[in-house]
Design an enzyme around this catalytic site. Structure first.
Site, PDB file in Angstrom:
ATOM      1  N   PHE A 135       0.853  -1.231   0.113  1.00 54.07           N
ATOM      2  CA  PHE A 135       0.083   0.030   0.010  1.00 54.07           C
ATOM      3  C   PHE A 135       0.601   1.194  -0.060  1.00 54.07           C
ATOM      4  O   PHE A 135       1.667   1.262   0.847  1.00 54.07           O
ATOM      5  CB  PHE A 135      -0.921   0.017   1.380  1.00 54.07           C
ATOM      6  CG  PHE A 135      -1.703   1.229   1.196  1.00 54.07           C
ATOM      7  CD1 PHE A 135      -2.891   1.151   0.365  1.00 54.07           C
ATOM      8  CD2 PHE A 135      -1.771   2.421   1.784  1.00 54.07           C
ATOM      9  CE1 PHE A 135      -3.994   2.116   0.344  1.00 54.07           C
ATOM     10  CE2 PHE A 135      -2.339   3.690   1.787  1.00 54.07           C
ATOM     11  CZ  PHE A 135      -3.690   3.485   1.116  1.00 54.07           C
ATOM     12  N   ASP A 220       9.172   2.893   1.529  1.00 54.55           N
ATOM     13  CA  ASP A 220       8.200   3.431   1.930  1.00 54.55           C
ATOM     14  C   ASP A 220       7.891   3.344   3.508  1.00 54.55           C
ATOM     15  O   ASP A 220       7.530   2.054   3.947  1.00 54.55           O
ATOM     16  CB  ASP A 220       6.793   3.051   1.278  1.00 54.55           C
ATOM     17  CG  ASP A 220       5.516   3.916   1.736  1.00 54.55           C
ATOM     18  OD1 ASP A 220       5.496   4.450   2.591  1.00 54.55           O
ATOM     19  OD2 ASP A 220       4.463   3.480   1.009  1.00 54.55           O
ATOM     20  N   LYS A 249       2.594  10.073   8.209  1.00 51.10           N
ATOM     21  CA  LYS A 249       1.658   9.328   9.380  1.00 51.10           C
ATOM     22  C   LYS A 249       2.175  10.092  10.608  1.00 51.10           C
ATOM     23  O   LYS A 249       2.014  11.360  10.997  1.00 51.10           O
ATOM     24  CB  LYS A 249       1.553   7.887   9.253  1.00 51.10           C
ATOM     25  CG  LYS A 249       0.879   7.349   8.441  1.00 51.10           C
ATOM     26  CD  LYS A 249       0.338   6.228   8.532  1.00 51.10           C
ATOM     27  CE  LYS A 249      -1.040   5.841   7.474  1.00 51.10           C
ATOM     28  NZ  LYS A 249      -0.806   5.195   6.669  1.00 51.10           N
TER      29      LYS A 249
HETATM   30  C1  LIG Z   1      -0.832   5.211   4.916  1.00 52.04           C
HETATM   31  C2  LIG Z   1       0.225   5.040   4.066  1.00 52.04           C
HETATM   32  C3  LIG Z   1       0.291   5.843   2.848  1.00 52.04           C
HETATM   33  C4  LIG Z   1      -0.697   6.955   2.366  1.00 52.04           C
HETATM   34  O1  LIG Z   1      -0.804   7.974   3.219  1.00 52.04           O
HETATM   35  P1  LIG Z   1      -1.601   9.007   2.864  1.00 52.04           P
HETATM   36  O2  LIG Z   1      -1.135  10.089   3.925  1.00 52.04           O
HETATM   37  O3  LIG Z   1      -2.887   8.591   3.479  1.00 52.04           O
HETATM   38  O4  LIG Z   1      -1.441   9.630   1.662  1.00 52.04           O
HETATM   39  C5  LIG Z   1       1.422   5.127   2.000  1.00 52.04           C
HETATM   40  N1  LIG Z   1       2.215   4.132   2.451  1.00 52.04           N
HETATM   41  C6  LIG Z   1       2.150   3.524   3.389  1.00 52.04           C
HETATM   42  C7  LIG Z   1       2.882   2.408   3.989  1.00 52.04           C
HETATM   43  C8  LIG Z   1       1.123   3.949   4.352  1.00 52.04           C
HETATM   44  O5  LIG Z   1       0.944   3.245   5.542  1.00 52.04           O
END
Ligand SMILES: *Cc1c(COP(=O)(O)O)cnc(C)c1O
Length: 398
Positions: A135, A220, A249
């Site tokens: 994700f 990420d 986050k």
């Molecule tokens: C939550 C998340 C995202 C997206 O972040 P947003 O602030 O919702 O755009 C991307 N990568 C990972 C691993 C995430 O947990």
């Protein structure tokens, strides 16, 4: 009068299905709804509220900055952004930072940078490899790189030249990678995809494959970063250093901010005007993120590891009574309680029951209950949250 849920159904584009209560205020790891009921918070706004709610250092940073300057755009420099960029570079591998407003935007920047760097080597060097079940956010580029078709298929045609390998399967990457690959994007622990940690050998292998093929390794760390795993960033738990890292986050602890971190050699390949954002690096977000990073020192990171061990012990005790979980995955305070065979598909049901018992907790897919509390959650709040989870599980098991 309309209930909150009726108002939600009336006025909101229906992409969410929120819990049936309205939350009004929070302190630490407790929040209260508009009826005055309290909840223990094991969700932290999806691993965002790293210091809990209303942490004095964050409130002070935000209110002080609010009286000085809210917004300028990147046509002008501001002190909180300059200070935050320096801090992020000093505390990580990075030499340069690009500020955005969310995880998806940080990833969007990383992916665009990878395409640019690739095309600087050869115009066909555009392929991006990521992983099934990964994700990376909800922009069109990031849902396409993400490995869950349910998030992308409705929005085709999608950006091209993106392929998905199997997580923790280096051979599946070897089968795809070539001199056309510009980047491999990976979560050190897949968060939304079920709290699945990468094997160390897998990450080491990805680093070697990227080096061999002149491809960027992008971590990420939107969910794993800012202390969540017990290190400031999860790559620090491994022998691997990425070329690009994305953070969001927990970075703002609840104030929207994202960041892409990289080296000078890589970041320097973007030129003036090639990428940008109106709000990125705005003084309010940067002031708050600076306060968050100030709080997260070695003792807080040690505390994350201690809390993690304590939660795992409490889960084992709960499970001895209920036998709902097959095990716990993850690291630090990014934990996934994996449902046993008998309770497959019931993660959402458990989250609803927990809400009724006064506990906020998350799913990660249909078979995993995700626990991502504040890094500062107290032992009393963990104990109370576990007592409420105990009641929820009693009702589930019946
Ligand atoms: C939550 C998340 C995202 C997206 O972040 P947003 O602030 O919702 O755009 C991307 N990568 C990972 C691993 C995430 O947990």
């Amino acid at each position: 009068m309309m209930s909150a849920m009726q108002a939600f159904d009336e006025y909101f584009v229906p992409v969410y299905s929120p819990a049936p209560f309205v939350l009004e205020r929070g302190v630490g790891s407790r929040v209260w709804d508009t009826d005055g009921r309290d909840y223990v918070d094991f969700a932290a706004g999806i691993a965002v509220s790293a210091l809990g709610h209303a942490h004095p250092a964050m409130v002070s940073a935000l209110t002080k900055q609010a009286e000085k300057l809210w917004h300028l755009s990147n046509l002008f420099m501001n002190e909180p952004a300059l200070a935050l960029a320096k801090t992020l570079c000093e505390r990580t591998f990075a030499e340069q930072v690009f500020f955005a407003n969310s995880g998806a935007e940080a990833n969007e920047a990383a992916l665009k940078l990878a395409r640019k760097v690739g095309r600087n080597i050869h115009q066909d060097k555009t392929q991006i490899i990521s992983f099934s079940q990964s994700f990376h956010g909800r922009t069109l580029f990031t849902v396409s790189v993400g490995g869950q078709e349910k998030y992308s298929s409705a929005f085709a045609p999608l950006p091209a030249d993106i392929v998905h390998a199997t997580y923790n399967d280096l051979e599946s990457v070897k089968a795809l990678i070539s001199k056309r690959t510009c980047a491999v994007m990976v979560e050190p622990i897949q968060g939304e995809g079920g709290v699945v940690p990468a094997d160390e050998a897998f990450l080491v292998g990805l680093r070697a494959l990227c080096d061999d093929h002149q491809a960027l390794l992008i971590f990420d760390e939107v969910q794993t970063g800012v202390g969540r795993t017990g290190s400031l960033y999860a790559y620090m738990d491994t022998p691997v250093v990425p070329d690009v890292l994305t953070s969001a986050k927990g970075l703002g602890g609840g104030f929207p901010i994202g960041a892409m971190l990289t080296t000078r050699a890589i970041g320097g390949q973007l030129g003036v005007g090639e990428h940008g954002t109106t709000y990125g690096g705005n003084p309010l977000g940067c002031a708050v993120a600076g306060a968050v990073l100030d709080v997260i020192d070695e003792s807080v990171l040690m505390g994350v590891r201690e809390r993690s061990a304590y939660i795992c012990k409490k889960i084992a005790e709960l499970n001895a009574r209920h036998q709902v979980f097959a095990g716990v995955r993850g690291r630090g305070l990014l934990l996934g309680l994996v449902l046993s065979e008998r309770y497959q598909g019931l993660a959402k049901t458990i989250v609803s029951l927990a809400g009724e018992e006064g506990l906020l907790v998350l799913v990660a897919g249909s078979d995993v209950v995700r626990v991502v509390p504040s890094l500062l959650i107290t032992k009393d709040d963990i104990d109370e949250g576990m007592a409420r989870l105990d009641r929820a599980l009693s009702r589930l098991v019946g």
